[in-house]
Scaffold this active site. Structure first.
Site, PDB file in Angstrom:
ATOM      1  N   LYS A 163      74.098  79.399  31.541  1.00 19.14           N
ATOM      2  CA  LYS A 163      73.638  78.463  32.583  1.00 19.14           C
ATOM      3  C   LYS A 163      73.375  77.109  31.930  1.00 19.14           C
ATOM      4  CE  LYS A 163      70.049  77.575  36.034  1.00 19.14           C
ATOM      5  NZ  LYS A 163      69.580  76.287  35.490  1.00 19.14           N
ATOM      6  N   ASP A 214      73.459  74.839  16.483  1.00 19.71           N
ATOM      7  CA  ASP A 214      74.278  73.646  16.214  1.00 19.71           C
ATOM      8  C   ASP A 214      73.821  72.898  14.966  1.00 19.71           C
ATOM      9  OD1 ASP A 214      75.937  74.074  18.318  1.00 19.71           O
ATOM     10  OD2 ASP A 214      75.195  72.445  19.583  1.00 19.71           O
ATOM     11  N   SER A 257      69.560  79.119  30.396  1.00 20.22           N
ATOM     12  CA  SER A 257      69.081  77.751  30.600  1.00 20.22           C
ATOM     13  C   SER A 257      68.319  77.209  29.383  1.00 20.22           C
ATOM     14  CB  SER A 257      68.215  77.714  31.865  1.00 20.22           C
ATOM     15  OG  SER A 257      67.931  76.399  32.261  1.00 20.22           O
TER      16      SER A 257
END
Length: 550
Positions: free
Chosen positions: A316, A302, A291
């Site tokens: 998740k 990223d 999460s």
């Protein structure tokens, strides 16, 4: 009976009022119809079933069964569990600051929070709880010890405990207060230039704790950072955004949520000036990093802001929102999926089927979609964050796993602590060979037995041979193999000494330092930390990875 009739009337009225609107909408009509069916069914069941029905229990099971058809994260919290919910959300609760577990038919204190009422009252890890406010809990297996110990700030709880080395029970009166659990249990310098921050949770103070730890490490001369998110189950979404903002410039997209309801479609941007956008970072993850931990690791990946090392994360990518219900109950409901800056969703494609450790299995490449990082590196969706450098989790030996599972290591750590109470371990603590010999000698006095996977296979083989009436043909070979396994097991404590010592050291350190025990653990056998240190010694490789090289 009158109460049930009244309840049925109320249900009927509630259903009848919106019925005019529902009749034009098949979906709402079906909802109203099935609620009516359920209410009348429960009324008849309560009236005519041979035994009394507990309405709270029946409704709780009905609700849980309904939610079970959805995803694992949509949960109902009855009024009795609201305090547990608040603990998860805030990291705070009213209690004594001790965690109790039922082990070997005993209610044992397994963790104490530093500075908590339990700590101040002199409670120790390993204490066995005998009575709580005069109630004998020894023979009560299903009792919720946490609920007994929690209570309003300013009240007290009287406890009777049995302690290692004490012949008579000890009476303690422990006050209750607000107990704060740490998000950052440990931060410090690994060497002259590499800092380390361990983040275990994402409750309301997580960002503040990370910022504080980072500032202290920078002041201590940190030039590179290991950010440890292993085992972090996640938590508050806004905390993940703030923590990313520590290392990313202002006005950058951190995460986007998309759901069925338009109000849940939101973009979360970095709102403040960062603390540092240049320091080299390695983020550690494993299959239990989930999460919010995946938002941080995935977003830094990223933006090519950090190299991720470890195992693929949990997967998740679902956002939960808490909705208030009647009678002081709540529901945590999945309202959206989150997408990190590259556009990928971390959510496992099939969250209902997982490995025994909870991690998602291998997702076929055909089901994955490729995305690009800021520097053009290829990353994929469909089940967690894939590390830039993958490490394997070594399989734990049967003897070590059983020593842990049967609480033998826990019990020896209790013995060690009370026999060395005035010998507080220091940094990079290691157990002496003489202490390990003491452990093996002590183990002989315990009723400790275990079966290896090979022995279990032989048991299955013997059962099959009996079934096929061919046991006589293989009996001698089976006996020979069992003898060899038995001889091998006698050497297990020697062959697996390093692993067993590591577990003993961690458990012993927790007796003295509680959640801050990691500060005193040597990182020499930590595979991911060593991989990070190795990478930091080869900065051209570090930068090459972030640019899409190998």
């Amino acid at each position: 009976m009158k109460r049930i009739r009244k309840f049925s009337i109320i249900i009927f009225i509630l259903l009848a009022i919106p019925f005019v609107a529902f009749k034009y909408d098949d979906r709402y009509f079906e909802i109203a119809k099935n609620l009516d069916i359920f209410a009348t069914m429960f009324k008849e069941l309560n009236a005519y079933y041979v035994d009394e029905i507990n309405p709270n229990k029946a409704m709780r099971l009905s609700i849980e069964s309904m939610l079970k058809q959805l995803d694992p994260y949509t949960n109902f919290f009855p009024e009795d569990d609201i305090e547990d919910y608040m603990t998860m959300a805030t990291g705070k609760y009213n209690g004594i600051g001790a965690t109790v577990s039922h082990q070997n038919n005993k209610h044992l204190v397994v963790m104490i929070y530093e500075g908590s009422p339990a700590d101040k009252a002199g409670m120790k890890i390993g204490d066995e709880i005998l009575k709580v406010d005069g109630v004998d809990v020894v023979s009560r297996k299903g009792i919720d010890m946490g609920r007994l110990m929690k209570g309003q700030t300013g009240t007290t709880v009287k406890m009777q405990i049995k302690r290692y080395g004490q012949n008579s029970p000890i009476d303690l009166t422990v006050g209750r207060d607000i107990v704060k659990t740490l998000n950052v249990p440990h931060s410090g310098m690994v060497n002259d230039e590499v800092g380390y921050i361990q983040l275990n949770d994402f409750t309301a103070t997580a960002a503040k704790e990370v910022k504080s730890a980072f500032s202290e490490l920078k002041a201590a001369g940190m030039k590179k950072l290991i950010f440890d998110l292993r085992g972090n189950p996640g938590g508050l979404l806004n905390m993940s955004v703030e923590i990313c903002n520590v290392f990313l410039p202002k006005d950058q997209l951190i995460v986007e949520t998309r759901g069925k309801v338009a109000d849940w479609n939101k973009k979360f941007m970095s709102m403040e000036n960062p603390m540092d956008t240049e320091i080299p970072i390695v983020v550690l993850v494993n299959s239990s990093s989930a999460s919010a931990a995946e938002i941080v690791s995935g977003t830094l990946q990223d933006y090519d802001r950090a190299v991720v090392i470890g195992q693929r994360s949990f997967g998740k990518g679902l956002v939960q929102t808490t909705r208030d219900l009647t009678y002081n109950t709540k529901m945590k409901i999945t309202t959206a999926k989150y997408y990190i800056p590259s556009g990928r969703c971390i959510q496992a494609l099939d969250y209902s089927h997982r490995n025994p450790d909870g991690s998602v299995g291998k997702v076929p490449d055909s089901l994955k979609t490729a995305f690009k990082t800021k520097n053009g590196r290829t990353v994929y969706d469909g089940g967690g964050v894939d590390p830039d450098i993958k490490t394997e989790v070594p399989a734990m030996a049967s003897v070590t796993a059983n020593l842990l599972a049967k609480n033998v290591i826990f019990d020896y750590a209790t013995k060690y602590y009370f026999e060395h109470a005035n010998e507080k371990p220091q940094e990079k603590f290691t157990l002496k060979d003489s202490d390990y010999q003491d452990f093996t000698n002590w183990l002989k006095t315990r009723d400790f037995t275990y079966s290896t996977s090979m022995e279990k296979s032989l048991d299955n083989l013997e059962a099959s041979a009996k079934k096929e009436n061919s046991l006589d043909a293989v009996q001698e070979n089976l006996k020979s193999l069992r003898d060899k396994i038995s001889q091998s097991k006698q050497q297990d404590l020697i062959k697996n000494k390093a692993d067993i010592k590591e577990q003993l050291e961690a458990e012993i350190l927790s007796r003295y330092y509680y959640q801050k025990a990691m500060k005193f653990v040597s990182f020499e056998r930590d595979k991911e930390v060593q991989e990070a240190l190795k990478l930091f010694k080869d900065m051209p490789k570090y930068h090459s990875i972030l640019k899409g090289g190998k």
